[in-house]
Design an enzyme around this catalytic site. Structure first.
Site, PDB file in Angstrom:
ATOM      1  CG  HIS A  64      -0.438   0.331   2.501  1.00 41.76           C
ATOM      2  ND1 HIS A  64      -0.188  -0.612   3.473  1.00 41.76           N
ATOM      3  CD2 HIS A  64      -0.086   1.528   3.061  1.00 41.76           C
ATOM      4  CE1 HIS A  64       0.282  -0.016   4.561  1.00 41.76           C
ATOM      5  NE2 HIS A  64       0.355   1.270   4.339  1.00 41.76           N
ATOM      6  CG  ASP A  95      -0.116  -3.928   2.743  1.00 38.84           C
ATOM      7  OD1 ASP A  95       0.405  -3.345   1.782  1.00 38.84           O
ATOM      8  OD2 ASP A  95      -0.583  -3.344   3.734  1.00 38.84           O
ATOM      9  CB  SER A 173       2.907   1.818   6.158  1.00 37.84           C
ATOM     10  OG  SER A 173       1.717   2.001   6.868  1.00 37.84           O
TER      11      SER A 173
END
Length: 471
Positions: A64, A95, A173
């Site tokens: 992402h 992901d 992230s």
């Protein structure tokens, strides 16, 4: 002497931490964000994330972080120069992504981080990344709270995840979670408005991904293509002749496109998977006294491998070897969340048609029951995709239909269609005067074919749309 030992230990720890910091990367992206309600439109968004250097001069991060990207740059910890990078492999399912830097000098003097194993509950971990609120590297510590299957926000699929209490925020992230100087997970997501509840993609999932791409392509994670029911109710167990000493789950629905369809049938009781007992609540033991979803032992296999199922059918126990050739998108009528692609659409006489996608359901915030029901159905050899009338671009030629939106189409001139491509082809090749669309309730939309074609260019100009169809 004890004091000297403590100083030496602290010194070694600090050196190890500095080596790890040298392998942390900040990722800058520019992404093209689709608009599923107006599928010919999009916007650009700049964002940043984190990553780490692993074996083979590669950068490991989240999918992402780089999804829908148009331009990527990376910067090492302690440096100011940015280097252009590109996505080499990506798995939107779990992901994860691998980036490749065009200039190999980026890696000069760096040391790749190694992957560890699945951590235990309360094991201490350290999270590295570049969260919002500053430019410097952030280092936070915490412990493992849970290890179980969780829905990954990026794909909407269930996979094993590690819950931690270390502080993580947007920008973290893709950063690594380190324990014993090895990566045990990659920061993935957090629960909003919570007190330090974050999730990691475990090293176990990362290793599967890295093994998958060794042949140069990403096949993904396999899918059994079936729905099950817990067998905790005594009456239900008696109905299916299930002895007290056995545990398992009942098969209640199977995708016709799944390899499981050849071996299983509704009412079968799954007792074990690859020799691991299935509990009555659908869980399996994957670590001592720790349980998670039975699909754990499916996720351990690569696409193309087989899994052994033990089945109770008509009070008799049998076994079946099921080849795992499908992913979830092969089995579902409405695919999992899509990325790195623009929405598909087709405009005919101001009527805007598109496949039903989970992205559209989220972006439109639709509560229409028929659309939600379709999202839970299996694909079949005859029906592989659902098609909807997204909206009607108002014109005199389509007067009376301007309020139609998010309307499911089941038939076109009395005929079924397999997918969006076939639907579009049927309209383009139709010789009938009217294109008649019908839903399962019997509601019809009629389009004068010749009139629709004659006003097409006028409608496109009026609404500043360059093309009547997506690429």
């Amino acid at each position: 002497m004890k004091f000297l030992f403590t100083l030496v230990f602290i010194s070694i720890t600090l050196v190890a931490q500095e080596n790890i910091k040298d392998s942390i990367v900040k990722i800058y992206t520019v992404a093209k964000i689709p608009n599923y309600n107006i599928p010919w439109n999009s916007k650009l968004r700049q964002a940043s994330g984190s990553g780490s250097i692993i074996n083979g001069n590669r950068i490991l991060t989240n999918a992402h972080v780089v999804a829908n990207e148009t331009f990527i740059e990376v910067k090492r910890y302690g440096a100011t120069k940015r280097y252009e990078a590109e996505v080499e492999f990506i798995s939107h399912q779990v992901d994860l992504a691998i980036l490749k830097v065009k200039d190999e000098s980026f890696f000069k003097g760096t040391k790749s981080l190694e992957l560890g194993s699945l951590p235990k509950i309360q094991q201490k971990i350290t999270v590295y990344g570049f969260p919002m609120g500053g430019n410097a590297l952030s280092v936070t510590t915490g412990v493992v709270s849970r290890v179980e299957h969780t829905r990954y926000v990026h794909s909407g699929e269930l996979f094993l995840a590690i819950q931690i209490d270390a502080a993580i925020n947007p920008g973290s992230s893709g950063g690594p979670a380190i324990s014993d100087d090895k990566i045990v997970g990659v920061v993935m997501q957090q629960i909003k408005k919570s007190q330090n509840i974050g999730y990691l993609v475990p090293a176990e999932i990362i290793k599967h991904f890295l093994q998958d791409i060794q042949d140069g392509k990403c096949d993904g994670f396999a899918h059994l293509g079936l729905a099950t029911q817990k067998m905790e109710n005594k009456a239900l167990r008696t109905l299916y002749k299930m002895p007290n000493e056995l545990s398992g789950v009942k098969v209640m629905d199977i995708s016709q496109k799944s390899p499981s369809y050849k071996f299983l049938k509704d009412g079968d009781i799954l007792l074990s998977i690859d020799g691991h007992n299935i509990e009555n609540d659908g869980s399996v033991e994957f670590m001592p006294e720790q349980f998670t979803s039975l699909i754990y032992y499916v996720d351990k296999k690569q696409v193309g491998e087989s899994v052994e199922l033990e089945i109770l059918r008509d009070a008799k126990i049998t076994k079946a070897d099921v080849k795992l050739s499908n992913t979830a998108d092969d089995d579902l009528l409405v695919d999992t969340l899509e990325h790195d692609t623009m929405p598909r659409y087709f405009i005919f006489g101001g009527y805007v048609f598109t496949p039903l996608t989970r992205n559209l359901l989220i972006h439109s915030r639709s509560n229409l029951l028929k659309l939600r029901e379709a999202a839970g159905k299996w694909a079949t050899p005859q029906k592989d995709e659902a098609v909807i009338l997204l909206r009607v671009l108002a014109d005199e030629s389509n007067r009376g239909d301007h309020k139609f939106s998010l309307w499911m189409i089941d038939e076109l001139n009395g005929k079924k269609f397999k997918d969006f491509r076939e639907f579009k082809k049927m309209i383009e090749e139709s010789k009938d005067r009217f294109i008649v669309l019908k839903n399962e309730d019997g509601v019809e939309v009629a389009i004068d074919r010749d009139k629709a074609r004659s006003v097409e260019s006028k409608i496109l100009r009026r609404y500043s749309i360059k093309s009547s169809a997506s690429e």
